[in-house]
Design an enzyme around this catalytic site. Structure first.
Site, PDB file in Angstrom:
ATOM      1  N   GLY A 105      -1.391   0.401   3.312  1.00 26.00           N
ATOM      2  CA  GLY A 105      -2.509   0.082   4.195  1.00 26.00           C
ATOM      3  C   GLY A 105      -2.090  -0.509   5.523  1.00 26.00           C
ATOM      4  CG  LEU A 137      -4.173   4.831   3.338  1.00 28.87           C
ATOM      5  CD1 LEU A 137      -4.077   5.670   4.593  1.00 28.87           C
ATOM      6  CD2 LEU A 137      -5.000   3.587   3.575  1.00 28.87           C
ATOM      7  CG  ASP A 138      -0.352   4.359   3.365  1.00 30.61           C
ATOM      8  OD1 ASP A 138      -0.276   5.244   4.240  1.00 30.61           O
ATOM      9  OD2 ASP A 138      -0.720   3.202   3.613  1.00 30.61           O
ATOM     10  CD  GLU A 139      -0.703   5.548  -3.758  1.00 31.84           C
ATOM     11  OE1 GLU A 139       0.297   6.054  -4.283  1.00 31.84           O
ATOM     12  OE2 GLU A 139      -1.020   4.356  -3.906  1.00 31.84           O
TER      13      GLU A 139
END
Lengths: 289, 289, 289, 289
Positions: free
Chosen positions: B207, B233-235
């Protein structure tokens, strides 16, 4: 690194609010008491009014100096700046207890460096919740205590451990892959004096099975984190972290094997710094000088 | 690394269930079609029946070879092993779009490597939600499009961007510190073809504001992660990660400055591998050959 | 890394002049003989006519396969491409001799990894020119032979060592900080089969006392180099190198202590790769797959 | 790192023979002159009578302080301890000249960090023996001087360069891949004030073509070394070194390309430290605080 372990070598660690004149007061004091400053490190969180941390290593010119007298004399400076401080003889060996379960790599790294003279410490005992490593530990001439832990006996086991630790005047504890979560009571008995090695790059992969989680996530680096133990699992002040490059070919088991090397190196560094009084804990962070 | 960009150089990427005879079938096919294997990499998740991944780089001995014909001929092998495969001409330059906001370090790293010939790609355009970097981008002879994004105009702005990307036949997109979260629609339009640089060692500090979080946690290493963008997100699948040693002296701002170097190096590596067809995405992981 | 040590696991290593059809011939051969290729690596020094190197790991589908028969069958392919090749059963444990003097860190690293199952090898004996490490070696259940070396007795000592090595059918020798220079005769008896750890980043600081030289030169990194031993002192093919950051505070002695960690890690990697048949020596270089 | 560039920020650097009372004298002086010590580092080569080095960063509490007066006042302490010392205003920007030939990566790294505010310095001019990089340099608003160098004109070219450097009151020179060997005269004109980046891990591969030599030797790591220039080619005091992992697949050209990243990072660090007055040269070594 610190190899000044002459009998005349002393370390002074200071935390206080930043304010003018601290270094001057301290160094003048040391000069008056015939001490030669060998190394001095300091750090201010914020030059315009934050915290101030300092570590001074000095040699007493008079070999028959009286550390108690010097401590008493320094009290005045400590009070005037409202310092949190301690003064340690480098020649006084700390007493370190090692807790271990079944995996031996962190334990052996410490024992080996200890025998090689790299880690200048006394190791009065090793405690384990499993009997497996008894023979190895005893081959180093160190007493091994098997204190099994189950859900039912946990509290009692911890009491037994605490008693052993007190009997041996233990200064600090190293959890060398000890696979039990210590209770708040236990942790509170040794504040800022329990070092753990977590087998991941914290705060990634908190909790159990970090290598399995790292495998699932497909990371390209794995890590290890040595930290002081607090009540919050894996949330204590970080002392040292290191990583190792891996790739898609690594299975969870191979990550585990590769990770051992980062774990033992990171833990050995953290232990060395603790022994040499190079660490000041402030809140949830460490200042490592 | 891959510098075989002769006109006769071809790359074949294969994913399928592991089964006997794949390598033999592929290499015999290539031999029959007068191709010399220059490099070959493969990986099996589990020799006793998992997934099989392969990347073969080969040179066609006949400079007038017909890639369409060879692709058609290979279809039979692809079907018989139920392969997911693609065959790419090394000489065909991919078209890369760069998205950027205000920070220029990742953008400039890519532009510089592109001009130095290290990154063999076409860059038909740079898109930004801010006008700040217009002059710098244009000094490289690359069109710069300013597409502002607000909560109200986000959908419309993405549509405008998509149109520009289609107009220029963009193959893949690099988010070089683009500080907007892309919608599912946008991401779905370019599956496995958007590379992002996240300014932390994922999965730590997912995040916003990872450097502020890293400062709070007192970590001793900071990192950067280049990954494909997915809906989470960011995965998305991690392509490359790198870290840098820091200490207690670093403020959040200094972590940010230091972090730039890890970000640009990690991103440049990921982009290079993507351009050279060295990456196979499988589930949420990458195989980088 | 390589952990495929099933009884059906085989490794094939090939060096020859580059030419079309090698991979096809090899993989078709393996397919015919009911082998499943698990991993395959190759490298061409120059796609337009240099040397070609290949390592293939394969599993025999028939557990009762006959390796001698397969080797015989492969001879034809070897001849037709003028290959230098060998085919090794992963399940056959190599026999490793360790030579050591007084410093124990490299020795213990190997013994510990061996006991932990990380190094899959037999260690029939340790030879030393000093008696100091006898007890430690024997505590691992490994015979220790003390063969003193002086200028006068050197030739005779080497003959005694060679005899012991032959008696135990030693496959390769590891010099784990063995502080004697071996004669050409000795080296010639075990070509490409003696691994040494040099305590510097070769070719910097060739010869004796590299840490003293590193101190004098004021380097900011120190290193270690694992290499095959040839007649030229410290000039043999490099297998692995690693470095460690140091600074002006390190004395020669502290460089030495810090360097131990790089030495043992670099040596352990080189030994592991040798055991797993991952190294091809070509001229004065190594190809490590 | 050092970001204390307030107008009241001052740095004091000291070298002298070790003796009791130095820190006390210095810190008491600073306290008397209403300075708050922000950071202090020191190093003794040998506590029992070697050299002593110190760097103190302090803030003057009175914003209208007079640095000349403080320097004059400090002279007495300097004399009494026979110090080699200097006192620098952090707010005074140093003037840096960059010398470059044809390769732009080190130059651009410095220019970019300069524009990003990471390197707090003035760059009055860039000098090159080739005209190639003129446009790029001028796009940063920096004058570019092309001073060709041939065997015949070398002395005259150096004189021309020295004149330009004097005209612009240059404090120090960075050789950002300047492929000319400077004469003793030139070097002697700027002692300890010329920083060079050598494209190898010194002392390995001294002289020309280090990447070709690294390729020949088959090293597994390549490096770069930033150092002060002295009369002895590549033998000056090392400021910073870094390395990068490579393998057998790298051609000389690929080593060169990969090496650029280590070169520019190592050089940028050395330049930053020089600008921040973090380096003390002693004999052929550096102390980097």
């Amino acid at each position: 690194m610190n190899y000044n372990t002459n009998n005349t070598s002393v370390r002074l660690l200071i935390s206080c609010h930043d304010q003018p004149g601290i270094v001057s007061a301290v160094s003048t004091f040391l000069h008056q008491y015939k001490a030669n400053i060998v190394q001095s490190d300091q750090y201010s969180t914020d030059p315009s009014g934050g915290m101030f941390f300092m570590r001074v290593e000095f040699e007493m010119l008079d070999p028959d100096f009286d550390i108690t007298m010097i401590r008493t004399a320094f009290t005045e400076i400590g009070l005037s700046f409202e310092m949190d401080w301690r003064m340690e003889l480098a020649s006084r060996k700390k007493k370190m207890a090692i807790f271990v379960s079944k995996e031996d790599h962190c334990l052996l790294e410490l024992l080996w460096r200890w025998r090689a003279g790299e880690i200048d410490v006394d190791i009065p005992l090793v405690i384990s919740n499993h009997p497996d490593l008894k023979e190895q530990v005893e081959s180093y001439g160190i007493p091994f205590f098997h204190i099994p832990v189950s859900k039912a006996t946990k509290q009692q086991a911890e009491q037994e451990a605490i008693q052993k630790l007190h009997e041996h005047n233990i200064d600090f504890i190293v959890l060398a892959r000890y696979m039990q979560i210590l209770s708040s009571d236990f942790v509170g008995t040794f504040p800022k004096r329990i070092i753990n090695i977590h087998h991941s790059f914290l705060p990634a992969f908190i909790g159990a099975n970090p290598y399995a989680k790292a495998f699932e996530r497909g990371v390209k680096l794995i890590g290890a984190t040595a930290h002081y133990v607090t009540d919050d699992l894996d949330e204590g002040p970080i002392i040292e972290q290191d990583v190792l490059r891996v790739n898609h070919r690594y299975t969870t088991e191979q990550l585990r094997v590769a990770g051992r090397n980062v774990e033992r190196i990171a833990l050995a560094k953290a232990v060395t710094w603790h022994i040499n009084d190079q660490i000041i804990v402030h809140g949830n962070k460490t200042v490592v000088f």
